[in-house]
Design an enzyme around this catalytic site. Structure first.
Site, short mmCIF file in Angstrom:
data_model
loop_
_atom_site.label_atom_id
_atom_site.label_comp_id
_atom_site.label_asym_id
_atom_site.label_seq_id
_atom_site.Cartn_x
_atom_site.Cartn_y
_atom_site.Cartn_z
CB CYS A 266 3.09 -13.64 3.71
SG CYS A 266 2.93 -14.75 2.13
CG HIS A 314 1.98 -11.87 -0.45
ND1 HIS A 314 2.53 -11.14 -0.11
CD2 HIS A 314 1.31 -10.55 -0.34
CE1 HIS A 314 2.99 -10.25 1.03
NE2 HIS A 314 1.65 -9.98 1.12
CG HIS A 326 1.21 -7.70 3.60
ND1 HIS A 326 1.66 -7.75 2.48
CD2 HIS A 326 0.74 -6.28 4.09
CE1 HIS A 326 1.63 -6.38 2.26
NE2 HIS A 326 1.35 -5.73 2.82
#
Length: 352
Positions: A266, A314, A326
């Site tokens: 990510c 994240h 993402h």
């Protein structure tokens, strides 16, 4: 192959934009069918989904710890190299200064060991005496300067040696942290994969459906809350470049620790996207949250980063229309999702 990949990415983007730009009701997930009761002693699919999600989140948090320790180790290694060079240069300088001091001592010996003042008094020549006084003072000053420089260099050398030892200790500590974090990451990912591998094909398909339903439900609630005041703010020139880079990677696999060009995690995706836009940012989602300027969610514009979960484990890039791009987790590819489909911690703006 490249054209097909681009076409697929474009279709995915257009479809997602169409859905996300629709009225809020379009985000509402269909009412899920009543799950079949789990056999006695066996977890339901929803429980399995939550457990897998928790394992991957734990792995993501450990991955950030690993990457941060890795960055510190690289920095400390660089410092050790610089200090080693400084130590070598200091040792060479001390050798040179000692040679010069030795030359002065040998000169004293050749003059029978008499101090300069005594030699001048014995010369019997007044003019030579006056000229010699000036030279003697200069020589004494030079000798003191040489001794002072030698002492300073030795002190510097001791400091360099102590700093090198300290940095070595820190480097070893960082390596230990890396090893522990990597072990934890692998354990969490393997546990999640094992859970998923035990499911039948139909159950895995249903598991994916449950993931999507949970995301749609969260996204609907988020948009309905009025969190976004304006859904389509204009991006800056650098923001457009970052978004173009990130969306061009749709379809590539998630691999933890990866930062391209064939796979990303990510924060690897977001950091590389902003590097491509000419704005280098921290490598991990936790450091992106800690170091980059925070902004209000209502002020989001394309290119901004949304940080998720209470541990900032994240990150996704906002692309407009209530959506992000993402790299979700192991076993998934870089994709589009609703910006509110996960628990939002906050947002940051790399080009503020």
């Amino acid at each position: 192959m490249y054209r097909r990949h681009c076409a697929a990415a474009a279709i995915t983007l257009v479809c997602a934009m169409a859905v996300l730009a629709s009225p809020v009701q379009a985000f509402a997930a269909p009412a899920p069918p009543s799950p079949a009761p789990a056999p006695s002693g066996r977890k339901s699919l929803e429980e399995v989904r939550q457990e897998i999600d928790g394992l991957y989140r734990a792995a993501g948090s450990a991955a950030d710890a690993y990457k941060l320790a890795e960055e510190k180790a690289k920095k400390q290694s660089g410092e050790i190299v610089k200090l080693a060079q400084a130590i070598v240069e200091g040792q060479a300088k001390i050798a040179e200064l000692k040679n010069r001091a030795g030359a002065q001592a040998r000169d004293e010996y050749r003059n029978a060991g008499l101090p300069p003042g005594a030699r001048l008094m014995l010369s019997g020549d007044p003019q030579l005496f006056l000229d010699g006084v000036s030279r003697a003072r200069q020589g004494q000053k030079a000798a003191k300067g040489l001794l002072g420089e030698l002492n300073r260099t030795q002190e510097d050398l001791e400091t360099y040696t102590q700093d090198a030892s300290t940095n070595w200790t820190k480097l070893e500590a960082s390596r230990v942290k890396q090893a522990k974090a990597k072990k934890k990451i692998n354990a969490q990912i393997e546990a999640a994969k094992k859970l998923e591998s035990q499911l039948e094909k139909k159950e895995r398909a249903r598991l994916l459906q449950l993931e999507q339903e949970a995301e749609y439900k969260s996204q609907t609630a988020w948009l309905s809350s009025g969190a976004l005041k304006e859904i389509n703010r204009a991006a800056t020139a650098s923001g457009k470049k970052a978004v173009a880079f990130a969306t061009s990677k749709i379809g590539l696999p998630y691999v933890w620790g990866a930062e391209g060009p064939r796979s990303y995690d990510c924060s690897g995706l977001t950091s590389q996207a902003w590097a491509a836009a000419g704005r280098p940012i921290p490598r991990t989602s936790q450091e992106q949250w800690r170091q980059l300027p925070h902004i209000a969610i209502k002020d989001l514009r394309p290119g901004d980063l949304i940080i998720y979960h209470s541990d900032a484990s994240h990150v996704g890039m906002y692309i407009g229309d209530g959506a992000i791009v993402h790299a979700p987790r192991p076993g998934r590819d870089v994709t589009l999702a609703g910006a509110g489909s996960m628990e939002i911690l906050g947002a940051v703006r790399p080009d503020k």
